[in-house]
Motif scaffolding. Structure first.
Motif, PDB file in Angstrom:
ATOM      1  N   THR A 144      91.433   0.444  -8.376  1.00 49.02           N
ATOM      2  CA  THR A 144      92.289   0.252  -7.205  1.00 49.02           C
ATOM      3  C   THR A 144      91.574  -0.608  -6.170  1.00 49.02           C
ATOM      4  N   ASP A 145      92.363  -1.242  -5.321  1.00 51.89           N
ATOM      5  CA  ASP A 145      91.828  -2.020  -4.197  1.00 51.89           C
ATOM      6  C   ASP A 145      92.646  -1.700  -2.952  1.00 51.89           C
ATOM      7  N   PRO A 146      92.194  -0.761  -2.127  1.00 49.92           N
ATOM      8  CA  PRO A 146      92.942  -0.421  -0.911  1.00 49.92           C
ATOM      9  C   PRO A 146      93.100  -1.591   0.049  1.00 49.92           C
ATOM     10  N   ASN A 147      92.176  -2.555   0.006  1.00 48.04           N
ATOM     11  CA  ASN A 147      92.254  -3.685   0.939  1.00 48.04           C
ATOM     12  C   ASN A 147      93.511  -4.522   0.740  1.00 48.04           C
ATOM     13  N   THR A 148      93.943  -4.669  -0.495  1.00 44.23           N
ATOM     14  CA  THR A 148      95.176  -5.406  -0.773  1.00 44.23           C
ATOM     15  C   THR A 148      96.297  -4.492  -1.243  1.00 44.23           C
ATOM     16  N   ASP A 149      96.018  -3.175  -1.312  1.00 43.18           N
ATOM     17  CA  ASP A 149      96.993  -2.176  -1.758  1.00 43.18           C
ATOM     18  C   ASP A 149      97.474  -2.448  -3.182  1.00 43.18           C
ATOM     19  N   ILE A 150      96.534  -2.819  -4.047  1.00 44.44           N
ATOM     20  CA  ILE A 150      96.856  -3.096  -5.447  1.00 44.44           C
ATOM     21  C   ILE A 150      96.141  -2.095  -6.340  1.00 44.44           C
ATOM     22  N   ALA A 151      96.844  -1.625  -7.379  1.00 46.68           N
ATOM     23  CA  ALA A 151      96.253  -0.730  -8.376  1.00 46.68           C
ATOM     24  C   ALA A 151      96.601  -1.253  -9.765  1.00 46.68           C
ATOM     25  N   GLY A 270      86.599  -2.521 -13.077  1.00 48.68           N
ATOM     26  CA  GLY A 270      87.153  -1.272 -12.579  1.00 48.68           C
ATOM     27  C   GLY A 270      87.083  -1.166 -11.071  1.00 48.68           C
ATOM     28  N   GLU A 271      86.672  -2.220 -10.399  1.00 49.47           N
ATOM     29  CA  GLU A 271      86.537  -2.281  -8.949  1.00 49.47           C
ATOM     30  C   GLU A 271      86.511  -3.741  -8.535  1.00 49.47           C
ATOM     31  N   THR A 272      86.624  -3.978  -7.227  1.00 48.79           N
ATOM     32  CA  THR A 272      86.539  -5.351  -6.742  1.00 48.79           C
ATOM     33  C   THR A 272      85.095  -5.712  -6.413  1.00 48.79           C
ATOM     34  N   ARG A 273      84.783  -6.974  -6.555  1.00 49.93           N
ATOM     35  CA  ARG A 273      83.456  -7.503  -6.218  1.00 49.93           C
ATOM     36  C   ARG A 273      83.658  -8.804  -5.447  1.00 49.93           C
ATOM     37  N   ARG A 274      83.784  -8.651  -4.137  1.00 50.40           N
ATOM     38  CA  ARG A 274      84.081  -9.794  -3.275  1.00 50.40           C
ATOM     39  C   ARG A 274      82.793 -10.420  -2.735  1.00 50.40           C
ATOM     40  N   GLY A 275      82.881 -11.722  -2.528  1.00 51.58           N
ATOM     41  CA  GLY A 275      81.760 -12.428  -1.940  1.00 51.58           C
ATOM     42  C   GLY A 275      81.528 -11.988  -0.504  1.00 51.58           C
ATOM     43  N   TRP A 276      80.256 -12.040  -0.068  1.00 55.85           N
ATOM     44  CA  TRP A 276      79.868 -11.625   1.283  1.00 55.85           C
ATOM     45  C   TRP A 276      78.927 -12.660   1.870  1.00 55.85           C
ATOM     46  N   LEU A 277      79.299 -13.182   3.019  1.00 59.78           N
ATOM     47  CA  LEU A 277      78.500 -14.196   3.688  1.00 59.78           C
ATOM     48  C   LEU A 277      77.497 -13.564   4.650  1.00 59.78           C
ATOM     49  N   GLY A 278      77.895 -12.491   5.316  1.00 60.25           N
ATOM     50  CA  GLY A 278      76.985 -11.785   6.205  1.00 60.25           C
ATOM     51  C   GLY A 278      76.956 -12.340   7.610  1.00 60.25           C
ATOM     52  N   ARG A 338      89.156 -14.996   3.557  1.00 57.58           N
ATOM     53  CA  ARG A 338      89.829 -14.978   2.250  1.00 57.58           C
ATOM     54  C   ARG A 338      89.074 -15.824   1.231  1.00 57.58           C
ATOM     55  N   ILE A 339      88.611 -17.000   1.644  1.00 58.31           N
ATOM     56  CA  ILE A 339      87.905 -17.874   0.703  1.00 58.31           C
ATOM     57  C   ILE A 339      86.586 -17.242   0.265  1.00 58.31           C
ATOM     58  N   VAL A 340      85.855 -16.675   1.225  1.00 62.68           N
ATOM     59  CA  VAL A 340      84.586 -16.033   0.885  1.00 62.68           C
ATOM     60  C   VAL A 340      84.836 -14.836  -0.024  1.00 62.68           C
ATOM     61  N   GLY A 341      85.849 -14.026   0.298  1.00 59.43           N
ATOM     62  CA  GLY A 341      86.146 -12.852  -0.512  1.00 59.43           C
ATOM     63  C   GLY A 341      86.515 -13.188  -1.940  1.00 59.43           C
ATOM     64  N   ASN A 342      87.133 -14.342  -2.151  1.00 56.18           N
ATOM     65  CA  ASN A 342      87.541 -14.759  -3.494  1.00 56.18           C
ATOM     66  C   ASN A 342      86.414 -15.428  -4.267  1.00 56.18           C
ATOM     67  N   GLY A 367      76.328 -12.564  -1.224  1.00 57.44           N
ATOM     68  CA  GLY A 367      76.132 -11.177  -1.623  1.00 57.44           C
ATOM     69  C   GLY A 367      77.463 -10.545  -1.973  1.00 57.44           C
ATOM     70  N   ARG A 368      77.458  -9.209  -2.081  1.00 55.08           N
ATOM     71  CA  ARG A 368      78.682  -8.485  -2.422  1.00 55.08           C
ATOM     72  C   ARG A 368      79.167  -7.692  -1.222  1.00 55.08           C
ATOM     73  N   ARG A 369      80.421  -7.896  -0.861  1.00 56.75           N
ATOM     74  CA  ARG A 369      81.000  -7.284   0.334  1.00 56.75           C
ATOM     75  C   ARG A 369      80.981  -5.756   0.253  1.00 56.75           C
ATOM     76  N   GLU A 370      81.338  -5.215  -0.887  1.00 57.57           N
ATOM     77  CA  GLU A 370      81.492  -3.766  -1.010  1.00 57.57           C
ATOM     78  C   GLU A 370      80.180  -3.023  -0.792  1.00 57.57           C
ATOM     79  N   THR A 371      79.039  -3.642  -1.124  1.00 57.76           N
ATOM     80  CA  THR A 371      77.754  -2.976  -0.944  1.00 57.76           C
ATOM     81  C   THR A 371      77.156  -3.248   0.426  1.00 57.76           C
ATOM     82  N   ALA A 372      77.825  -4.064   1.223  1.00 56.40           N
ATOM     83  CA  ALA A 372      77.293  -4.430   2.538  1.00 56.40           C
ATOM     84  C   ALA A 372      78.187  -3.975   3.679  1.00 56.40           C
ATOM     85  N   GLU A 373      79.177  -3.108   3.385  1.00 55.20           N
ATOM     86  CA  GLU A 373      80.123  -2.695   4.416  1.00 55.20           C
ATOM     87  C   GLU A 373      79.439  -2.048   5.610  1.00 55.20           C
TER      88      GLU A 373
END
Length: 490
Positions: A144-151, A270-278, A338-342, A367-373
């Protein structure tokens, strides 16, 4: 003689006849073109509905809801509160109960992958998928991805399933016909049609990119597909704008070009892995652009802070304006996010930034957004404040950071800048939400320690012929840029 006169008359009329024949031909061609254009509106949606219906599903979820521990089933202070407490004391706590919810979805592969909304299946104990042909299958959650409400769900069919494909949502044009399918209000396999009302709508999420449509979407349509006339899914029906919960012709479908990236990651990881600029960023407004050397228009993303992370390692600094990311020109912060996340995690991309009136290129490994929240911005380098003094300028009263102010505002020991101790309610600074307790860390993209330095930055701005001075303001640690006018009367 009469025959000769008639012949001459016919000869004189020949050009006129040719002219009218040409006009009639043009009118015929125009009528044909208009007729073809009019036929662009479908005579019906029958063939399209027949084509895609087998891939659209109804989703029923079941959830176990624990019974209340106390008499909370009646309002606190109610005359019935004591009665229900005594009832529970005699009979024990109320047992758990089952709760059901309805939604929609669609099959995207013959082996049983199904897309729906995250809120349709969130916290569900059991998910049952009903197909158009009448059979049912249990589904498991892939991710699931709550950020875009997609499962993404998966069923195990005995035979290959009919499925639909995603289309290019960026190619969707305002005014073109679309068709929504789903399970509105539990009615099951219902079709509605309308047009694309708007594109690139944002509701509340960071990665929002919604297609707005007037095709009827109601409760239960969530997770269902929005089709173009080629039978391609260009959106996932997600939300409606309504005062009473019913459709008023303002529905929103998450754009397919966002959904496909999410689905691919959910299927693989099984999860999202979005880009992270920081970086922390804000939009460049016209008044901010006026205060930034070398920026001729309001565009890009203004960096307000650079915590530990990929951007800092690449040399990015607070006050930089990100103009381009990996070859894509950046108009605003929403586009950059959006561009960084993709972008794939771990890739090295080039950023063009504006700093001190000049552009330069930085190479950043994402980096990865999900591990840097939970990343916290690093504090700025320390500096000893000067002797306490105050300055009234630009509608602000400012003072150096003293030990007393540091304690009152809970500032880090290394924090530097000028503390706003008062703001004139009639000033531009007040209108732009500057308040007592704010800390002005920079002016003109230069750090501040003493009030006299702020006066110097104001004079330098005037001497350079600029009308606005850019201030970096921190409130409770959160940075933002504010541009204040510097007229000669100050």
């Amino acid at each position: 003689m009469q025959a000769k006169a008639l012949t001459r008359s016919a000869e004189q009329l020949a050009p006129l006849r040719t002219f009218w024949l040409a006009m009639l031909a043009m009118a015929f061609v125009l009528a044909q073109a208009l007729g073809a254009h009019a036929r662009a509106a479908p005579e019906s949606f029958v063939d399209l509905a027949d084509q895609v219906s087998p891939a659209v599903v109804n989703i029923t979820t079941s959830t176990t809801v624990a019974g209340p521990d106390g008499p909370g089933i009646v309002p606190e202070g109610s005359p019935f509160e004591d009665f229900f407490r005594e009832f529970q004391d005699r009979n024990g706590p109320m047992p758990p109960r089952r709760s059901s919810a309805l939604g929609s979805g669609f099959v995207i592969s013959e082996d049983g992958f199904i897309v729906t909304n995250n809120h349709v299946i969130e916290r569900a104990d059991e998910i049952l998928v009903e197909f158009f042909e009448g059979f049912e299958l249990k589904a498991e959650v892939v991710g699931t991805d709550p950020n875009t409400d997609i499962a993404l769900l998966k069923v195990e069919p005995e035979e290959p399933l009919q499925f639909v494909s995603f289309g290019d949502s960026d190619a969707a044009r305002v005014g073109e016909w679309v068709m929504a399918m789903g399970n509105p209000l539990g009615q099951g396999f219902s079709v509605s049609a309308g047009i694309v009302s708007a594109r690139n709508r944002a509701l509340s999420g960071t990665y929002d990119d919604y297609i707005q449509t007037d095709a009827a979407i109601n409760r239960g349509n969530s997770g269902g597909p929005l089709f173009n006339m080629q039978g391609e899914v260009i959106g996932v029906n997600t939300a409606i704008l309504s005062p009473d919960g019913g459709s008023i012709g303002i529905g929103f479908a998450m754009a397919a070009n966002v959904v496909t990236g999410v689905v691919d990651q959910l299927k693989e990881f099984g999860e999202t892995r979005r880009g992270w600029l920081g970086v922390r960023i804000q939009d460049v407004t016209p008044d901010l652009a006026e205060g930034i050397d070398g920026l001729d228009e309001a565009r890009g993303a203004l960096v307000t802070d650079v915590p530990e992370g990929p951007a800092r390692e690449a040399g990015m600094e607070s006050g930089d304006v990100i103009l381009a990311f990996d070859g894509n020109e950046i108009e605003d912060t929403r586009q950059l996010v959006r561009i960084v996340g993709n972008a794939p995690v771990g890739t090295t991309v080039r950023l063009r930034v504006l700093r001190d009136g000049k552009t330069q290129t930085l190479a950043v490994t994402l980096g990865r957004r999900e591990t840097a929240e939970g990343a916290v911005p690093a504090a700025q380098p320390g500096g000893e404040p000067a002797e306490p003094e105050t300055l009234e300028v630009l509608g602000l009263t400012v003072s150096p950071i003293t030990d007393e102010l540091r304690g009152e505002l809970e500032l880090d020991d290394r924090a530097r800048g000028l503390v706003v101790t008062d703001v004139d309610p009639a000033s531009e600074a007040y209108e732009k939400d500057l308040r007592a307790g704010d800390v002005i860390a920079e002016a003109g993209q230069e750090p501040l320690d003493e009030p006299a330095e702020l006066e110097t930055r104001i004079e330098e701005t005037r001497d350079a012929g600029r009308r606005s001075l850019l201030l970096l303001v921190r409130r409770a640690g959160e940075p933002r840029f504010v541009a204040l006018s510097v007229d000669p009367q100050d």
